[in-house]
Motif scaffolding. Structure first.
Motif, short mmCIF file in Angstrom:
data_model
loop_
_atom_site.label_atom_id
_atom_site.label_comp_id
_atom_site.label_asym_id
_atom_site.label_seq_id
_atom_site.Cartn_x
_atom_site.Cartn_y
_atom_site.Cartn_z
N ILE A 95 0.84 -1.20 0.00
CA ILE A 95 0.00 0.00 0.00
C ILE A 95 0.87 1.25 0.00
O ILE A 95 2.05 1.22 0.34
CB ILE A 95 -0.94 0.02 1.23
N ASN A 96 0.24 2.38 -0.39
CA ASN A 96 0.94 3.67 -0.33
C ASN A 96 0.54 4.42 0.93
O ASN A 96 -0.03 3.84 1.85
CB ASN A 96 0.64 4.49 -1.60
N ASN A 97 0.84 5.70 0.99
CA ASN A 97 0.59 6.47 2.21
C ASN A 97 -0.88 6.58 2.57
O ASN A 97 -1.23 6.84 3.73
CB ASN A 97 1.18 7.88 2.07
N GLU A 98 -1.76 6.42 1.58
CA GLU A 98 -3.19 6.46 1.86
C GLU A 98 -3.76 5.05 2.04
O GLU A 98 -4.98 4.86 2.08
CB GLU A 98 -3.95 7.17 0.72
N CYS A 99 -2.87 4.05 2.13
CA CYS A 99 -3.27 2.64 2.24
C CYS A 99 -3.95 2.15 0.98
O CYS A 99 -4.70 1.14 1.00
CB CYS A 99 -4.18 2.40 3.45
N GLU B 20 -5.91 2.59 13.20
CA GLU B 20 -5.57 3.89 12.61
C GLU B 20 -5.60 3.84 11.09
O GLU B 20 -6.06 4.77 10.42
CB GLU B 20 -4.20 4.36 13.11
N GLN B 21 -5.10 2.74 10.51
CA GLN B 21 -5.14 2.60 9.05
C GLN B 21 -6.57 2.60 8.53
O GLN B 21 -6.89 3.26 7.54
CB GLN B 21 -4.42 1.32 8.62
N GLY B 22 -7.44 1.84 9.19
CA GLY B 22 -8.83 1.78 8.76
C GLY B 22 -9.50 3.14 8.77
O GLY B 22 -10.19 3.54 7.81
N ARG B 23 -9.30 3.88 9.85
CA ARG B 23 -9.90 5.22 9.96
C ARG B 23 -9.30 6.17 8.92
O ARG B 23 -10.00 6.97 8.30
CB ARG B 23 -9.67 5.77 11.37
N HIS B 24 -7.99 6.05 8.72
CA HIS B 24 -7.29 6.95 7.80
C HIS B 24 -7.79 6.77 6.37
O HIS B 24 -7.95 7.76 5.62
CB HIS B 24 -5.79 6.69 7.87
N ILE B 25 -8.05 5.53 5.96
CA ILE B 25 -8.53 5.26 4.60
C ILE B 25 -9.84 6.01 4.35
O ILE B 25 -10.00 6.69 3.32
CB ILE B 25 -8.74 3.75 4.38
N VAL B 26 -10.77 5.88 5.28
CA VAL B 26 -12.07 6.53 5.12
C VAL B 26 -11.91 8.05 5.06
O VAL B 26 -12.54 8.72 4.23
CB VAL B 26 -13.01 6.12 6.27
N GLU B 27 -11.05 8.59 5.88
CA GLU B 27 -10.82 10.03 5.87
C GLU B 27 -10.18 10.47 4.56
O GLU B 27 -10.48 11.55 4.03
CB GLU B 27 -9.96 10.43 7.07
N ASP C 76 1.76 7.87 10.65
CA ASP C 76 3.15 7.91 11.08
C ASP C 76 3.43 6.64 11.89
O ASP C 76 2.84 6.43 12.95
CB ASP C 76 3.41 9.15 11.94
N TYR C 77 4.31 5.79 11.36
CA TYR C 77 4.61 4.53 12.02
C TYR C 77 5.90 4.60 12.86
O TYR C 77 6.36 3.58 13.38
CB TYR C 77 4.79 3.42 10.98
N SER C 78 6.46 5.76 13.02
CA SER C 78 7.80 5.88 13.60
C SER C 78 7.81 5.74 15.12
O SER C 78 8.82 5.32 15.69
CB SER C 78 8.44 7.20 13.19
N HIS C 79 6.74 6.13 15.80
CA HIS C 79 6.75 6.13 17.27
C HIS C 79 5.62 5.28 17.83
O HIS C 79 4.86 5.72 18.69
CB HIS C 79 6.67 7.56 17.81
N LEU C 80 5.52 4.06 17.33
CA LEU C 80 4.44 3.18 17.76
C LEU C 80 4.80 2.49 19.07
O LEU C 80 5.81 1.78 19.14
CB LEU C 80 4.16 2.12 16.70
N PRO C 81 4.02 2.68 20.12
CA PRO C 81 4.30 1.95 21.35
C PRO C 81 3.89 0.50 21.23
O PRO C 81 2.87 0.17 20.62
CB PRO C 81 3.44 2.69 22.39
N THR C 82 4.68 -0.39 21.79
CA THR C 82 4.41 -1.82 21.76
C THR C 82 4.37 -2.35 23.19
O THR C 82 5.25 -2.02 24.00
CB THR C 82 5.49 -2.57 20.98
N LEU C 83 3.36 -3.16 23.49
CA LEU C 83 3.22 -3.77 24.81
C LEU C 83 3.47 -5.26 24.70
O LEU C 83 2.99 -5.92 23.78
CB LEU C 83 1.82 -3.52 25.37
N MET C 84 4.22 -5.80 25.66
CA MET C 84 4.52 -7.23 25.70
C MET C 84 4.18 -7.73 27.10
O MET C 84 4.76 -7.27 28.08
CB MET C 84 6.00 -7.47 25.35
N PHE C 85 3.25 -8.68 27.16
CA PHE C 85 2.70 -9.10 28.44
C PHE C 85 3.45 -10.32 28.97
O PHE C 85 3.01 -11.45 28.82
CB PHE C 85 1.20 -9.34 28.29
N PHE C 86 4.58 -10.02 29.59
CA PHE C 86 5.39 -11.04 30.23
C PHE C 86 5.24 -10.90 31.75
O PHE C 86 4.25 -10.34 32.22
CB PHE C 86 6.86 -10.89 29.81
#
Length: 499
Positions: free
Chosen positions: A310-314, A342-349, A360-370
């Protein structure tokens, strides 16, 4: 193809997971007529066999581990756990979310529209393209039907990757989708795969303390995409919880016996080992669900790995002429619930001209349940070195944080990386311990704002709170922490790196 009895929709969403459902509801905001086509469970892997169910299991297991602890001044007697009842609780959690979604779908159905002016129709069945605007659906119990879509969003998610040798049977050899099919806690389990999902299930089953857990790690460390100190933190936590980690081990074969499985493992140094288990959980990643969509009928193709590029607009081609988009796990971007949503909402917009900001995928927080939980955002040291970015890093242990001491849960840390170019820009953070999943979002905001350490330190953290570890870690980077590295060399560490 034209027919008066074919229903037309402004938007057809294939898949009802986080990407698909978020997109459908954002289209309702634009007063559009929307269809959701779902083949299996409403909510997709975001609700069933994925994020919600696995995290419900983790919460239950964490509660059980605390209740069974004997080092906190109390002791619970006659504590038992029943896997069937755990399953029932997990399924009830998934159904709670599904019925919330169903309530919203029915509220916005064409016969009962409220407020927004759009309408929402759920069609349960398997969809595949007849051509670029018509979708053929094999419905559940109603035969085949065809619908027309002005726009399409492919949000069909992913499924567990098949092991080249271990074929799942849903009973003794299972994947994460099949765990809820077990009728009791296995006495012995081997988990094949030491990524996030494998380590999470190793944590869950060892927390319940009913299962001897083995974890197969082909590399020298679990969570191999993280820095060595973070990976070691996870390994130590798993081993402390009773998990036996088989580092540098490769699966050779399994020999099925009447009531158990013999697994042959080959190690890097040349020796082999045979272990006896009751269940093998295969957790070696996921693959996109794109192979039965008949994309070629719409003039589209997946790449060699099955992902939709996909491109920037998905969009799957030039946005100006495209009407088919993709979101979520099918796109090959980071497989996170928040990314899909976020991708789903962005496409519609993007379709209806109301994009507030680019993805923007640069600062995505990730949770790991250990045990304890781990959270990350921004770049780690390995990534910074690969990009040849000079940095300073500070490590501050929860052993020095008053709230963690009060909780009697000091196993954890905060690790922050900043630029070493005179600007002191915040580049990333890793945090382990209680509430790490809660405060990582606020740190992601600091990254988005491109703030310096000096700017962040203008704020004062409340006492006692676990986030005081962040405050002290930042002070440490500026040489003004309350507790000093010279006194606590194991709990406080400073490093720097230049290319």
């Amino acid at each position: 193809m034209q027919s008066d009895n074919i229903e037309h929709f402004d938007l057809v969403v294939i898949g009802s997971g986080p990407a698909g459902f978020a997109a459908a509801m954002r289209a309702i905001d634009f007063h559009k007529k929307v269809a959701i086509v779902e083949e299996k469970n409403l909510g997709g892997a975001g609700v069933f066999h994925g994020a919600l169910t696995s995290k419900t299991m983790w919460e239950l297991s964490a509660d059980f581990a605390v209740a069974s602890a004997v080092n906190r001044g109390y002791r619970a007697s006659h504590l038992t756990v029943d896997y069937k009842k755990v399953k029932k609780t997990v399924v009830n959690a998934a159904k709670t979310k599904q019925y919330q979604m169903l309530s919203q779908i029915e509220s916005f159905s064409s016969s009962n529209k409220i407020g927004h002016g759009g309408s929402l129709t759920l069609i349960q069945g398997h969809g595949s393209f007849q051509d670029a605007h018509y979708l053929n659906i094999e419905t559940r119990g109603e035969g085949e039907k065809v619908i027309y879509g002005e726009y399409f969003i492919i949000a069909t998610g992913s499924r567990p990757r098949q092991h080249p040798i271990l074929k799942t049977d849903g009973h003794r050899i299972v994947n994460s989708d099949e765990l809820l099919g077990l009728d009791r806690f296995p006495e012995r389990m081997l988990i094949v795969g030491s990524g996030i999902i494998g380590c999470e299930f190793a944590t869950i089953f060892s927390n319940f303390n009913q299962t001897e857990v083995h974890l197969l790690d082909r590399a020298h460390c679990v969570i191999p995409f993280e820095d060595k100190d973070v990976s070691s933190f996870v390994s130590e936590g798993l081993e402390k919880n009773g998990v036996q980690i088989h580092h540098t081990a490769n699966f050779r074969t399994v020999r099925k016996k009447e009531d158990s499985l013999d697994v042959v493992l080959d190690y890097e140094d040349g020796h082999s080992r045979v272990i006896e288990v009751d269940v093998i959980l295969v957790s070696i990643g996921r693959v996109p669900n794109t192979d039965h969509l008949k994309l070629e009928n719409a003039g589209l193709h997946a790449n060699e790995r099955g992902f939709l590029e996909i491109n920037n607009e998905c969009a799957m081609e030039d946005f100006s002429k495209c009407h088919i988009f993709a979101a979520g796990d099918t796109t090959g971007h980071k497989a996170l619930y928040c990314v899909a949503e976020e991708q789903g909402r962005h496409i519609v917009e993007a379709i209806w001209g109301n994009v507030a900001y680019p993805l923007d995928y640069s600062h995505l927080p990730t949770l790991m349940f250990f045990k304890p939980e781990l959270a990350s955002v921004g770049m780690n040291e390995t990534q910074l070195q690969e990009k040849k970015i000079p940095y300073r890093a500070a490590y501050y242990s929860n052993k020095l944080v008053n709230r963690a001491i009060a909780m009697q849960n000091t196993r954890g840390f905060v690790k922050i990386m900043i630029s070493d170019d005179g600007k002191n820009k915040i580049l990333g953070m890793r945090a382990g311990g209680p509430q790490a999943s809660a405060f990582i979002t606020s740190f992601a905001y600091l990254l988005d704002q491109n703030l310096t350490v000096e700017e962040v330190l203008k704020n004062t953290h409340p006492h006692p709170s676990v986030t005081e570890g962040i405050q002290e870690c930042l002070r440490l980077l500026m040489g003004m922490s309350i507790y000093k590295e010279e006194v606590f060399p194991e709990e406080i560490k400073l490093t720097e790196w230049k290319p």
